[in-house]
Structure formats: structure tokens, C-alpha cells
Design an enzyme around this catalytic site. Sequence first.
Site, PDB file in Angstrom:
ATOM      1  N   GLY A  29    -100.318 -39.663  74.907  1.00  0.00           N
ATOM      2  CA  GLY A  29     -99.951 -41.079  75.014  1.00  0.00           C
ATOM      3  C   GLY A  29     -99.600 -41.440  76.446  1.00  0.00           C
ATOM      4  O   GLY A  29     -99.027 -40.629  77.168  1.00  0.00           O
ATOM      5  N   ARG A  58    -106.935 -38.454  73.828  1.00  0.00           N
ATOM      6  CA  ARG A  58    -106.637 -37.328  72.950  1.00  0.00           C
ATOM      7  C   ARG A  58    -107.997 -36.687  72.672  1.00  0.00           C
ATOM      8  O   ARG A  58    -108.949 -37.384  72.344  1.00  0.00           O
ATOM      9  CB  ARG A  58    -105.955 -37.796  71.683  1.00  0.00           C
ATOM     10  N   ASP A  99     -95.836 -32.909  74.472  1.00  0.00           N
ATOM     11  CA  ASP A  99     -95.813 -31.637  73.775  1.00  0.00           C
ATOM     12  C   ASP A  99     -97.209 -31.056  73.491  1.00  0.00           C
ATOM     13  O   ASP A  99     -97.497 -29.890  73.784  1.00  0.00           O
ATOM     14  CB  ASP A  99     -95.182 -31.964  72.411  1.00  0.00           C
ATOM     15  N   THR A 142     -93.938 -38.353  78.422  1.00  0.00           N
ATOM     16  CA  THR A 142     -93.994 -38.964  77.086  1.00  0.00           C
ATOM     17  C   THR A 142     -92.789 -39.876  76.921  1.00  0.00           C
ATOM     18  O   THR A 142     -91.684 -39.534  77.357  1.00  0.00           O
ATOM     19  CB  THR A 142     -94.002 -37.908  75.960  1.00  0.00           C
ATOM     20  N   ASP A 145     -91.305 -40.340  74.296  1.00  0.00           N
ATOM     21  CA  ASP A 145     -90.468 -39.845  73.187  1.00  0.00           C
ATOM     22  C   ASP A 145     -89.274 -38.984  73.617  1.00  0.00           C
ATOM     23  O   ASP A 145     -88.365 -38.748  72.816  1.00  0.00           O
ATOM     24  CB  ASP A 145     -91.324 -39.033  72.203  1.00  0.00           C
ATOM     25  N   ASP A 149     -89.052 -35.853  73.795  1.00  0.00           N
ATOM     26  CA  ASP A 149     -88.852 -34.773  72.814  1.00  0.00           C
ATOM     27  C   ASP A 149     -89.368 -33.410  73.296  1.00  0.00           C
ATOM     28  O   ASP A 149     -89.763 -32.589  72.489  1.00  0.00           O
ATOM     29  CB  ASP A 149     -89.550 -35.150  71.489  1.00  0.00           C
ATOM     30  N   ARG A 155     -92.329 -40.662  66.457  1.00  0.00           N
ATOM     31  CA  ARG A 155     -92.861 -40.141  65.197  1.00  0.00           C
ATOM     32  C   ARG A 155     -92.080 -38.909  64.736  1.00  0.00           C
ATOM     33  O   ARG A 155     -91.766 -38.763  63.578  1.00  0.00           O
ATOM     34  CB  ARG A 155     -94.335 -39.798  65.383  1.00  0.00           C
TER      35      ARG A 155
HETATM   36  P1  ATP Z   1     -97.402 -37.856  73.204  1.00  0.00           P
HETATM   37  O1  ATP Z   1     -96.040 -37.200  73.156  1.00  0.00           O
HETATM   38  O2  ATP Z   1     -97.405 -39.090  74.006  1.00  0.00           O
HETATM   39  O3  ATP Z   1     -98.039 -38.003  71.842  1.00  0.00           O
HETATM   40  P2  ATP Z   1     -98.936 -35.450  73.580  1.00  0.00           P
HETATM   41  O4  ATP Z   1     -99.363 -34.725  74.810  1.00  0.00           O
HETATM   42  O5  ATP Z   1     -97.983 -34.720  72.677  1.00  0.00           O
HETATM   43  O6  ATP Z   1     -98.373 -36.849  74.046  1.00  0.00           O
HETATM   44  P3  ATP Z   1    -101.112 -35.070  71.710  1.00  0.00           P
HETATM   45  O7  ATP Z   1    -102.079 -36.038  71.147  1.00  0.00           O
HETATM   46  O8  ATP Z   1    -100.285 -34.277  70.766  1.00  0.00           O
HETATM   47  O9  ATP Z   1    -100.238 -35.887  72.750  1.00  0.00           O
HETATM   48  O10 ATP Z   1    -101.920 -34.009  72.609  1.00  0.00           O
HETATM   49  C1  ATP Z   1    -102.806 -34.447  73.636  1.00  0.00           C
HETATM   50  C2  ATP Z   1    -104.016 -33.573  73.687  1.00  0.00           C
HETATM   51  O11 ATP Z   1    -103.626 -32.222  73.991  1.00  0.00           O
HETATM   52  C3  ATP Z   1    -104.789 -33.469  72.380  1.00  0.00           C
HETATM   53  O12 ATP Z   1    -105.653 -34.556  72.173  1.00  0.00           O
HETATM   54  C4  ATP Z   1    -105.570 -32.182  72.620  1.00  0.00           C
HETATM   55  O13 ATP Z   1    -106.676 -32.402  73.429  1.00  0.00           O
HETATM   56  C5  ATP Z   1    -104.536 -31.327  73.375  1.00  0.00           C
HETATM   57  N1  ATP Z   1    -103.851 -30.458  72.419  1.00  0.00           N
HETATM   58  C6  ATP Z   1    -102.805 -30.746  71.627  1.00  0.00           C
HETATM   59  N2  ATP Z   1    -102.481 -29.704  70.827  1.00  0.00           N
HETATM   60  C7  ATP Z   1    -103.372 -28.729  71.121  1.00  0.00           C
HETATM   61  C8  ATP Z   1    -103.604 -27.413  70.632  1.00  0.00           C
HETATM   62  N3  ATP Z   1    -102.854 -26.870  69.676  1.00  0.00           N
HETATM   63  N4  ATP Z   1    -104.627 -26.700  71.166  1.00  0.00           N
HETATM   64  C9  ATP Z   1    -105.401 -27.229  72.145  1.00  0.00           C
HETATM   65  N5  ATP Z   1    -105.239 -28.460  72.627  1.00  0.00           N
HETATM   66  C10 ATP Z   1    -104.250 -29.210  72.138  1.00  0.00           C
END
Ligand code: ATP
Length: 327
Positions: A14, A75, A106, A130, A132, A134, A176
Site C-alpha cells: 500500500g 501488489r 510487512d 505502511t 498501519d 504494524d 485490517r
Molecule cells: P501494507 O501494509 O500497506 O499492506 P504490505 O507490504 O504488507 O503493505 P502486501 O500486499 O502484504 O503489502 O505485500 C506486498 C507485496 O509483497 C505482495 O504483493 C507480494 O508481491 C510481496 N509478498 C508479500 N508476501 C509475500 C510472500 N510470502 N512471499 C513473497 N512475496 C510476498
Amino acid sequence: MGKIKKIGVLTSGGDAPGMNAAIRGVTRAAIFNEMQVIGIRHGYHGMINGHFKELKAYSVSDIIGRGGTILKTARSMEFMTEEGRKKAYDNLKNEGIEAVVVIGGDGSLTGARIFCDEFPGIPFIGIPGTIDNDIYGTDYTIGYDTALNTVVEAVDKIRDTASSHNRLFFIEVMGRDAGFIALESGVATGAEAIFVPELTNQAAELKDFLEKGCKRKKSSNIIIVAEGDEEGGAMQIAEKVKKEFEEYSVRVSILGHIQRGGTPSAKDRYNASKLGYYAVEALLDDQKSVMIGIKDNEIVNVPFRKVTKKHKSIDPADLLMADILSI
Ligand code: ATP
């Protein structure tokens, strides 16, 4: 490892206000240290598809005060597969990128950890980005402060209309899996109740609160609900309340994406700049697979392994405090 000459930087997951300040921090610190900087657009999706564009010092001029991310974010399901990550690795190799700075949440840092385990030859450094807040191992994440202030401003405005009509408002905020935005905005706006995903059975407490009626003769009641609450979102909770308590004039407001946008706060600009700068310092120090965070006002390097295995969550004692302060 010899001195790194070319690095990539990307934003993933995000978007969060302040990401641009971090991109600028990484770019300028790296160029100062005679590295070439490649902006990887659209997060891991861009890494897999070769969306590379060189960033010069001037490419990041005048972005520190802008929300969103100039590199765009995405994503990527493909990065969650071995084949996808192999494609990403081949692209980095072909482009001559020797290290990568990932700005994201995360999930993005989990992806970075997995990639580094598979391809240890390309060091990754993470920056927590992020709204969040978190992420384990850091008190601060980029965008949280701005998002929190946006929520507080919106809730204050809703309070004005709520009190003019003696209304009960359910306001849904982002978060979330973590209730930081709900909790802190709830305390900061004097909300009458706060629903967070970390706690269960809060609906029963709310019922109790409403059964006693507007006992304290308040002219308005504001209930903050985190979007990930297990009792449902603000809409579902409000529907239940409407059925059981016809005497209340119930309204719902879902703040939605305004929480992500807007000019980053001074705190987000400053901290994001600092994290960008120290991410490059970490690379110069031959570090890899660590997230640069801020703990007790100090810069810390936290291994991806720890960041992604542990969970950061609100302190339930703060909810008790919020309850007491809203009597
Ligand atoms: P936000 O906190 O804003 O949601 P985030 O980084 O946690 O940000 P995610 O959608 O969970 O957002 O993860 C971003 C991208 O990181 C995913 O679209 C994917 O490409 C990669 N990613 C997340 N988890 C994994 C995983 N277990 N293995 C490989 N790539 C991952």
C-alpha cells in the site's frame, strides 16, 4: 563484498505518505556515495517485468512534500512464486543492480526475506512504509503519522455534525490486522468506544454502553471501528445497533482512501528521509537482509527474520485508558 556501484529502490504494497521522502533520501545518499540509482517502478511487479529507470539527484527534486510514491506501487502475486522471483533476479543481474532498497509493509519485507534466502548474492535493505504502523522491531512506520492526523481531522468534523443532531456515528478507519490508527485516533478525538481487530467480544461491551443510554447526556457519540474488526466493519455493527436501539439516530462514515493520501506530515518527511539515508549507510556497512527502523528514537537495524516472524500489536491497557477518559 567490494563497494556497491549500482542499487535499485522500489516501493511495494500500500502507498503511504512520506514514501517519496524515503526515495529521495536513498537516492541522494547513494549518489553522494558515488552509486548509480535505478528506480524500480511498480514494486516487485516492476522488478519481474524490468520497469527500471535511472534516478539522478534532480529526479527527486521537489517530491519531499508530495503524497503517494513517484515510483508507483503494486501488489504482485507473481513475486510470491519461485519462478517470479527467479525472473526478478535475472532482471536485476542483467541490469547490473547489486543491491536493493525496499520501502513497504510487512508483506513486502516478507517477500524481501524470501528473495534474499534464495538469492543471497544481492543484498536487500528494508524500510518500513505502511500507514498501519504494524511492523515488528520499529516504533515508527512511514505514513502512519500523516494518516493518523487525517483521521483526527475528519473525526473532528464529523463530531461537529454529530453533536448538532445528537447522533451516534460509527466511523470506520483503516487497519485490517492492527488497531493502531483506531486506538490512537480514538483517544485523540475522545471517541466513546473503539473497536480494534486485536480484541474480541467488543460488541457486547458496546451493547452494555448503549443500554445505559446517553447516560452522561453527551450530545454526540463517536464509535471508531477498525476495518478488520472481527465483528464486521462499521456498516455491519451499525446495522445491528439500529435494530436493537431504535431510539438512536445512527449514521456511518467510512473514511476509506483519504487516509492514504495527502501531504506528508513534518514527522513523516523527517523520519522517512532519515531511514532512506541510513538504508544506504547500511549497504556501505556491508549489511544485508535487515530493516532500518526507529526504536526509542534511535536508528536500529532489525534482521528480516525477526521483522517478519513476530507481530506488533497495540497495548490493550491503552483501550482501558480510552474507556476511562471518555466517561
Ligand atoms: P501494507 O501494509 O500497506 O499492506 P504490505 O507490504 O504488507 O503493505 P502486501 O500486499 O502484504 O503489502 O505485500 C506486498 C507485496 O509483497 C505482495 O504483493 C507480494 O508481491 C510481496 N509478498 C508479500 N508476501 C509475500 C510472500 N510470502 N512471499 C513473497 N512475496 C510476498
